[in-house]
Design a protein around this motif. Sequence first.
Motif, PDB file in Angstrom:
ATOM      1  N   LYS A  86       0.834  -1.212   0.000  1.00  0.00           N
ATOM      2  CA  LYS A  86       0.000   0.000   0.000  1.00  0.00           C
ATOM      3  C   LYS A  86       0.865   1.257   0.000  1.00  0.00           C
ATOM      4  CE  LYS A  86      -4.247  -1.923   1.892  1.00  0.00           C
ATOM      5  NZ  LYS A  86      -5.320  -1.792   2.873  1.00  0.00           N
ATOM      6  N   ALA A  87       1.971   1.241   0.735  1.00  0.00           N
ATOM      7  CA  ALA A  87       2.880   2.389   0.728  1.00  0.00           C
ATOM      8  C   ALA A  87       3.418   2.632  -0.678  1.00  0.00           C
ATOM      9  CB  ALA A  87       4.022   2.157   1.720  1.00  0.00           C
ATOM     10  N   VAL A  88       3.783   1.551  -1.372  1.00  0.00           N
ATOM     11  CA  VAL A  88       4.302   1.675  -2.740  1.00  0.00           C
ATOM     12  C   VAL A  88       3.218   2.137  -3.707  1.00  0.00           C
ATOM     13  CG1 VAL A  88       5.270   0.371  -4.680  1.00  0.00           C
ATOM     14  CG2 VAL A  88       6.169   0.048  -2.372  1.00  0.00           C
ATOM     15  N   LEU A  89       2.018   1.636  -3.554  1.00  0.00           N
ATOM     16  CA  LEU A  89       0.927   2.068  -4.434  1.00  0.00           C
ATOM     17  C   LEU A  89       0.604   3.543  -4.216  1.00  0.00           C
ATOM     18  CD1 LEU A  89      -1.267  -1.132  -4.204  1.00  0.00           C
ATOM     19  CD2 LEU A  89      -0.036  -0.300  -6.225  1.00  0.00           C
ATOM     20  N   GLU A  90       0.671   3.992  -2.966  1.00  0.00           N
ATOM     21  CA  GLU A  90       0.457   5.418  -2.675  1.00  0.00           C
ATOM     22  C   GLU A  90       1.548   6.262  -3.338  1.00  0.00           C
ATOM     23  OE1 GLU A  90      -1.579   8.567  -0.577  1.00  0.00           O
ATOM     24  OE2 GLU A  90      -1.858   6.515   0.111  1.00  0.00           O
ATOM     25  N   LEU A  91       2.791   5.811  -3.221  1.00  0.00           N
ATOM     26  CA  LEU A  91       3.896   6.510  -3.871  1.00  0.00           C
ATOM     27  C   LEU A  91       3.704   6.522  -5.385  1.00  0.00           C
ATOM     28  CD1 LEU A  91       6.684   7.895  -3.585  1.00  0.00           C
ATOM     29  CD2 LEU A  91       7.690   5.605  -3.861  1.00  0.00           C
ATOM     30  N   VAL A 103       4.972  14.744  -3.705  1.00  0.00           N
ATOM     31  CA  VAL A 103       5.029  13.555  -2.860  1.00  0.00           C
ATOM     32  C   VAL A 103       5.088  14.058  -1.416  1.00  0.00           C
ATOM     33  CG1 VAL A 103       6.319  11.481  -2.228  1.00  0.00           C
ATOM     34  CG2 VAL A 103       6.199  12.182  -4.634  1.00  0.00           C
ATOM     35  N   PRO A 104       3.951  14.000  -0.722  1.00  0.00           N
ATOM     36  CA  PRO A 104       3.906  14.512   0.654  1.00  0.00           C
ATOM     37  C   PRO A 104       4.877  13.774   1.583  1.00  0.00           C
ATOM     38  CG  PRO A 104       1.691  14.140  -0.197  1.00  0.00           C
ATOM     39  CD  PRO A 104       2.649  13.538  -1.186  1.00  0.00           C
ATOM     40  N   ASP A 105       5.309  14.464   2.614  1.00  0.00           N
ATOM     41  CA  ASP A 105       6.248  13.893   3.581  1.00  0.00           C
ATOM     42  C   ASP A 105       5.732  12.593   4.181  1.00  0.00           C
ATOM     43  OD1 ASP A 105       8.044  15.961   3.194  1.00  0.00           O
ATOM     44  OD2 ASP A 105       7.336  17.113   4.932  1.00  0.00           O
ATOM     45  N   GLU A 106       4.429  12.527   4.449  1.00  0.00           N
ATOM     46  CA  GLU A 106       3.889  11.312   5.065  1.00  0.00           C
ATOM     47  C   GLU A 106       3.944  10.114   4.108  1.00  0.00           C
ATOM     48  OE1 GLU A 106       0.410  13.941   3.770  1.00  0.00           O
ATOM     49  OE2 GLU A 106       2.216  14.235   4.947  1.00  0.00           O
ATOM     50  N   VAL A 107       3.847  10.357   2.815  1.00  0.00           N
ATOM     51  CA  VAL A 107       3.983   9.273   1.833  1.00  0.00           C
ATOM     52  C   VAL A 107       5.429   8.801   1.805  1.00  0.00           C
ATOM     53  CG1 VAL A 107       3.808   8.672  -0.617  1.00  0.00           C
ATOM     54  CG2 VAL A 107       2.016  10.053   0.466  1.00  0.00           C
ATOM     55  N   TYR A 108       6.349   9.747   1.775  1.00  0.00           N
ATOM     56  CA  TYR A 108       7.775   9.410   1.818  1.00  0.00           C
ATOM     57  C   TYR A 108       8.092   8.595   3.071  1.00  0.00           C
ATOM     58  CZ  TYR A 108      12.812   9.968   2.329  1.00  0.00           C
ATOM     59  OH  TYR A 108      14.143   9.723   2.513  1.00  0.00           O
ATOM     60  N   ALA A 109       7.613   9.046   4.224  1.00  0.00           N
ATOM     61  CA  ALA A 109       7.878   8.349   5.491  1.00  0.00           C
ATOM     62  C   ALA A 109       7.284   6.946   5.490  1.00  0.00           C
ATOM     63  CB  ALA A 109       7.330   9.164   6.663  1.00  0.00           C
ATOM     64  N   SER A 110       6.102   6.804   4.928  1.00  0.00           N
ATOM     65  CA  SER A 110       5.456   5.494   4.865  1.00  0.00           C
ATOM     66  C   SER A 110       6.276   4.511   4.030  1.00  0.00           C
ATOM     67  CB  SER A 110       4.042   5.644   4.292  1.00  0.00           C
ATOM     68  OG  SER A 110       3.425   4.399   4.141  1.00  0.00           O
ATOM     69  N   VAL A 111       6.774   4.976   2.913  1.00  0.00           N
ATOM     70  CA  VAL A 111       7.589   4.119   2.047  1.00  0.00           C
ATOM     71  C   VAL A 111       8.924   3.799   2.726  1.00  0.00           C
ATOM     72  CG1 VAL A 111       8.801   3.970  -0.174  1.00  0.00           C
ATOM     73  CG2 VAL A 111       6.500   4.941  -0.069  1.00  0.00           C
ATOM     74  N   ARG A 112       9.535   4.813   3.328  1.00  0.00           N
ATOM     75  CA  ARG A 112      10.838   4.611   3.972  1.00  0.00           C
ATOM     76  C   ARG A 112      10.749   3.688   5.183  1.00  0.00           C
ATOM     77  NH1 ARG A 112      15.269   7.405   3.480  1.00  0.00           N
ATOM     78  NH2 ARG A 112      15.999   5.524   4.532  1.00  0.00           N
ATOM     79  N   ALA A 113       9.564   3.500   5.738  1.00  0.00           N
ATOM     80  CA  ALA A 113       9.407   2.535   6.828  1.00  0.00           C
ATOM     81  C   ALA A 113       9.661   1.108   6.350  1.00  0.00           C
ATOM     82  CB  ALA A 113       7.999   2.651   7.432  1.00  0.00           C
ATOM     83  N   HIS A 114       9.569   0.904   5.042  1.00  0.00           N
ATOM     84  CA  HIS A 114       9.736  -0.433   4.459  1.00  0.00           C
ATOM     85  C   HIS A 114      10.967  -0.561   3.562  1.00  0.00           C
ATOM     86  CE1 HIS A 114       5.683  -1.470   5.806  1.00  0.00           C
ATOM     87  NE2 HIS A 114       5.322  -0.288   5.361  1.00  0.00           N
ATOM     88  N   PHE A 115      11.514   0.568   3.119  1.00  0.00           N
ATOM     89  CA  PHE A 115      12.589   0.554   2.129  1.00  0.00           C
ATOM     90  C   PHE A 115      13.715   1.495   2.532  1.00  0.00           C
ATOM     91  CE2 PHE A 115       8.673  -0.497  -0.102  1.00  0.00           C
ATOM     92  CZ  PHE A 115       9.031  -1.591  -0.864  1.00  0.00           C
ATOM     93  N   ASP A 116      14.949   1.117   2.220  1.00  0.00           N
ATOM     94  CA  ASP A 116      16.076   2.018   2.471  1.00  0.00           C
ATOM     95  C   ASP A 116      16.172   3.056   1.350  1.00  0.00           C
ATOM     96  OD1 ASP A 116      17.498   0.871   0.276  1.00  0.00           O
ATOM     97  OD2 ASP A 116      18.602  -0.500   1.573  1.00  0.00           O
ATOM     98  N   GLU A 117      17.177   3.928   1.429  1.00  0.00           N
ATOM     99  CA  GLU A 117      17.298   5.015   0.446  1.00  0.00           C
ATOM    100  C   GLU A 117      17.455   4.499  -0.979  1.00  0.00           C
ATOM    101  OE1 GLU A 117      20.523   7.462   1.852  1.00  0.00           O
ATOM    102  OE2 GLU A 117      19.112   8.793   2.902  1.00  0.00           O
ATOM    103  N   LYS A 118      18.319   3.509  -1.178  1.00  0.00           N
ATOM    104  CA  LYS A 118      18.518   2.988  -2.536  1.00  0.00           C
ATOM    105  C   LYS A 118      17.239   2.359  -3.069  1.00  0.00           C
ATOM    106  CE  LYS A 118      20.941   0.030  -5.701  1.00  0.00           C
ATOM    107  NZ  LYS A 118      19.713  -0.447  -6.326  1.00  0.00           N
TER     108      LYS A 118
END
Length: 150
Positions: A86-91, A103-118
């Motif tokens: 769901k985080a990826v679909l939102e992104l 790309v709102p900060d909360e979307v970025y944070a949601s994705v980063r909770a599951h994925f590293d920078e790369k």
Amino acid sequence: MELRLNWRQVNPQAFQAMLELDKKVSGEFTDKVLLEYIKIRASQLNGCAFCLDMHTADLLRMGDYTQHIIQLSVWRESPLFTAKEKAVLELTEHVTKVADAGVPDEVYASVRAHFDEKEYVDLIMAILTINGWNRIAVASGMYPGCFDKE
């Protein structure tokens, strides 16, 4: 339906460049199902029948994802998708429609909770690539089966 032009023949170098980008981006993903979700959702948003047809078929070759495909356009309400998906679909939606709200900060944070920078960059590149394919297909009049006679 009629294909406006076969861009692959008109500019084979551009076609090859897109293929190389796609190959590089796809190679970064170990989760091929998630990659197809990105491609399908962006294609839905962009109204690209050619890519939607291709990527739903690709996903179905990976297993029985029929219900996932059916519910992908309503992923927020579907229990089939994980928090990570769901985080990826939102992104995917925000990057595809970047002019609407960025790309709102909360979307970025949601994705980063599951994925590293790369991995975040890999996601952005995957979304960018399918959006490029969608725009080429829609602008040149591509539709499912338009190259079957070649």
